[in-house]
Scaffold this motif. Sequence first.
Motif, PDB file in Angstrom:
ATOM      1  N   CYS A  54     -15.517 -19.029  52.713  1.00 36.70           N
ATOM      2  CA  CYS A  54     -14.056 -19.145  52.746  1.00 36.70           C
ATOM      3  C   CYS A  54     -13.609 -19.981  53.946  1.00 36.70           C
ATOM      4  O   CYS A  54     -12.767 -20.877  53.826  1.00 36.70           O
ATOM      5  N   ALA A  78      -7.205 -11.599  58.143  1.00 31.66           N
ATOM      6  CA  ALA A  78      -7.098 -11.108  56.771  1.00 31.66           C
ATOM      7  C   ALA A  78      -8.459 -11.085  56.092  1.00 31.66           C
ATOM      8  O   ALA A  78      -8.809 -10.130  55.377  1.00 31.66           O
ATOM      9  N   VAL A  79      -9.257 -12.140  56.300  1.00 35.10           N
ATOM     10  CA  VAL A  79     -10.593 -12.181  55.696  1.00 35.10           C
ATOM     11  C   VAL A  79     -11.469 -11.067  56.257  1.00 35.10           C
ATOM     12  O   VAL A  79     -12.185 -10.375  55.514  1.00 35.10           O
ATOM     13  N   TYR A  82     -10.270  -7.785  54.873  1.00 35.23           N
ATOM     14  CA  TYR A  82     -10.658  -7.657  53.468  1.00 35.23           C
ATOM     15  C   TYR A  82     -12.109  -7.214  53.345  1.00 35.23           C
ATOM     16  O   TYR A  82     -12.439  -6.315  52.558  1.00 35.23           O
ATOM     17  N   ALA A  85     -12.362  -3.605  54.188  1.00 32.09           N
ATOM     18  CA  ALA A  85     -11.787  -2.765  53.138  1.00 32.09           C
ATOM     19  C   ALA A  85     -12.716  -2.665  51.940  1.00 32.09           C
ATOM     20  O   ALA A  85     -12.835  -1.606  51.312  1.00 32.09           O
ATOM     21  N   VAL A  86     -13.403  -3.767  51.601  1.00 31.10           N
ATOM     22  CA  VAL A  86     -14.340  -3.733  50.474  1.00 31.10           C
ATOM     23  C   VAL A  86     -15.510  -2.794  50.781  1.00 31.10           C
ATOM     24  O   VAL A  86     -15.919  -1.986  49.937  1.00 31.10           O
ATOM     25  N   PRO A 118      -9.041  -4.643  46.954  1.00 34.21           N
ATOM     26  CA  PRO A 118      -8.533  -4.964  48.302  1.00 34.21           C
ATOM     27  C   PRO A 118      -8.090  -6.410  48.486  1.00 34.21           C
ATOM     28  O   PRO A 118      -7.662  -6.785  49.577  1.00 34.21           O
ATOM     29  N   ALA A 119      -8.185  -7.236  47.424  1.00 32.43           N
ATOM     30  CA  ALA A 119      -7.784  -8.638  47.560  1.00 32.43           C
ATOM     31  C   ALA A 119      -6.300  -8.789  47.863  1.00 32.43           C
ATOM     32  O   ALA A 119      -5.855  -9.875  48.253  1.00 32.43           O
ATOM     33  N   ILE A 121      -4.930  -7.733  50.349  1.00 28.62           N
ATOM     34  CA  ILE A 121      -4.883  -8.078  51.779  1.00 28.62           C
ATOM     35  C   ILE A 121      -4.889  -9.596  51.948  1.00 28.62           C
ATOM     36  O   ILE A 121      -4.165 -10.149  52.782  1.00 28.62           O
ATOM     37  N   LEU A 122      -5.705 -10.272  51.149  1.00 34.56           N
ATOM     38  CA  LEU A 122      -5.770 -11.726  51.242  1.00 34.56           C
ATOM     39  C   LEU A 122      -4.488 -12.383  50.732  1.00 34.56           C
ATOM     40  O   LEU A 122      -4.010 -13.372  51.300  1.00 34.56           O
ATOM     41  N   ALA A 131      -6.759 -17.079  48.111  1.00 32.69           N
ATOM     42  CA  ALA A 131      -7.077 -15.651  48.018  1.00 32.69           C
ATOM     43  C   ALA A 131      -7.914 -15.357  46.778  1.00 32.69           C
ATOM     44  O   ALA A 131      -8.890 -14.599  46.832  1.00 32.69           O
ATOM     45  N   ALA A 135     -11.765 -13.886  46.836  1.00 35.99           N
ATOM     46  CA  ALA A 135     -12.119 -12.639  46.158  1.00 35.99           C
ATOM     47  C   ALA A 135     -13.167 -12.885  45.082  1.00 35.99           C
ATOM     48  O   ALA A 135     -14.101 -12.091  44.904  1.00 35.99           O
TER      49      ALA A 135
END
Length: 484
Positions: A54, A78-79, A82, A85-86, A118-119, A121-122, A131, A135
Motif C-alpha cells: 500500500c 490508518a493503515v 487497520y 484491527a484485522v 475493519p476496512a 478505518i481505511l 482503501a 483491503a
Amino acid sequence: MTTSQPVPALAVAALPAGPPAARPALLPAGQRALLAAALPGADAAALAAAAGLCWLAAGRGWLTARPVSLAAGPGGLAVAGYAGAVLAALAGSGLHRLRICPRTCDQLGRVLAAVLAPALILVAFLPGRDAAAAAGAAAALVVTARALACAALRAARRHGRLAEPALLVGAGQVGQQLASLLREHPELGLRPQGYLDTIALASRLDLPVLGPPAALEQVVAEHGIRRVIVCFPRGRDEDMVSLLRRCRDLGADVCVVPRLHELGITAPRGCLDEVWGIPLVPLRPRPGPAARSAKRALDLAGAAVLLALAAPLLAVLGLLIWLGGAGPVLFRQARVVRQGKVAQILKLRTLAERDGSDTCWVVPTFELTRLARWLRGTHLDELPQLVNVLRGQMSLVGPRPERPYFTERFGREIPRYDDRHRVRGGLTGWAQVHGLHGDTSVRERVRLDNAYIENWSPWLDAAILAATFGSLVGLRRPARPGTR
C-alpha cells in the motif's frame, strides 16, 4: 480368530512416577511455541506485506493521480490501525486456533469477514479506490499466507515433526476408531497417548488406559497432553463438565465428539474440527489476559459514567431514606464476589437495622415501606455497587454475589454452584435479565450463570446491560422484591 471376554473390573494403568515438573513434555517448548504462532505469524506477515504494498503503491502514484507518502500522517496511521484491527478480529473470532484438520477453505468466509470489516478505518482516511485496493490486497495475502502455513504444517507432520500428544476420553468404539485414524493419518499431527475410561475392553485396546475420567487433570499435566478428545466415556456426562473446565485451565485444547455425529451439524464447518470425517466440537478456551483486561477497562469506564449520571438520583434517594429514619443511608453486607474472595458490597438501605440479615433468605413484604418496595422492585438500591465495580471487587456484568452463609450451603446442595465463582460477581447478570432474582430458583440461576461464563463476549455483556436498562425504565416488567 478368538474373541476375548471383556474385563469387568476397572482397568487402570499405573501413572508414571515423579512430579509433573520432573517429566519432560512430549512436545518441546520451542515446537509448542512454533505451533501457537503459526497462524498469528502468517497473518501478521501477510498484513505487513499488504501495508508495504500500500505504501509503495501510494508513493509511486499507481493508485492516485500523483504520488502520496503514507509513511507519516493520518494515512499511515490508518493503515497501521487497520492491520491491528484485522489481527484483533481474527483472534477474537477464534481464527488463530490451530485446528486438527487445518484447511483454509473451511474458514474462508470468516477470514474474509475479519479482514474486510475493519476496512472502514481505511475509508475514513484514504480515497475510496486506495482503501478498496489495500483491503483487497490484505485479504488475498492473508488467505494465501494461511494456505501456505497449513500446507507447510501438514508436510512437517507427515514427516513426524510437530506431532502433539493427545488423550482420548472414552475407550468405546468411537474412541478406538479415532485412535486408529490418528495413527493412520500423521498429517493430522496428533499422537494418541492412551485412553481414560472406567471400564476397558483390555484385550481389544492397542493403547494403555491411563486412568478413569476423574484422573483427567493429573494425566494431562503429567503426560504433557496438548489435545483432549472426549468421545462418549462411560458414566454421566454431567460429571465431565467440571473436569473439562479445569482441564482447559492447564492449556489443553478440548474437543467433543457430538452424539449422532453421522448426521449433519448446523454449526458452520469453520467453527468445527474434524478427524477424517468425524466432526469435533471444540470447547471455547478460557478468556486470556487481553480479554480480561478489556472487560476490566469497560467496567471502569462504564461504572464511572454511570455513577456520574446516577449521582443526582442517588442524592435524592439518599435524602428520602434519611428522612424515613431507617438508619444510615448505605447498607453494607459481606458477599462472595469471587472464588475465595469476600467484599463488603454497598446498597441503599431499605430496612432498619436487624439481626440475622446474613442468614435470612426472604424479607417479609410487610416490613418494607412503600419506598423500599419500589427500590427493590426497580433494583435502584443496587446502584451504590458501582463503587464496588470501580474498586475492582465486582464487574458490571457477572453472576450476582451471594452471602457467605448461603454460598457455603448452596455449594453443598447444588452441583457446580461454586463454578459460577470463576469470575467476578456482577451488578447484573444473565440470570437477572431472565427474571431470576429474589425468591426464585437458585438451580436455574446457577445454570444461566455458568452458561454466561462459558459463552462470554463483549456483545453478550452489552445485551445484558441493555436489557437491564430496559427493566429500569419500564420496558420490561420488574420482578417482585427479593432477598437482602
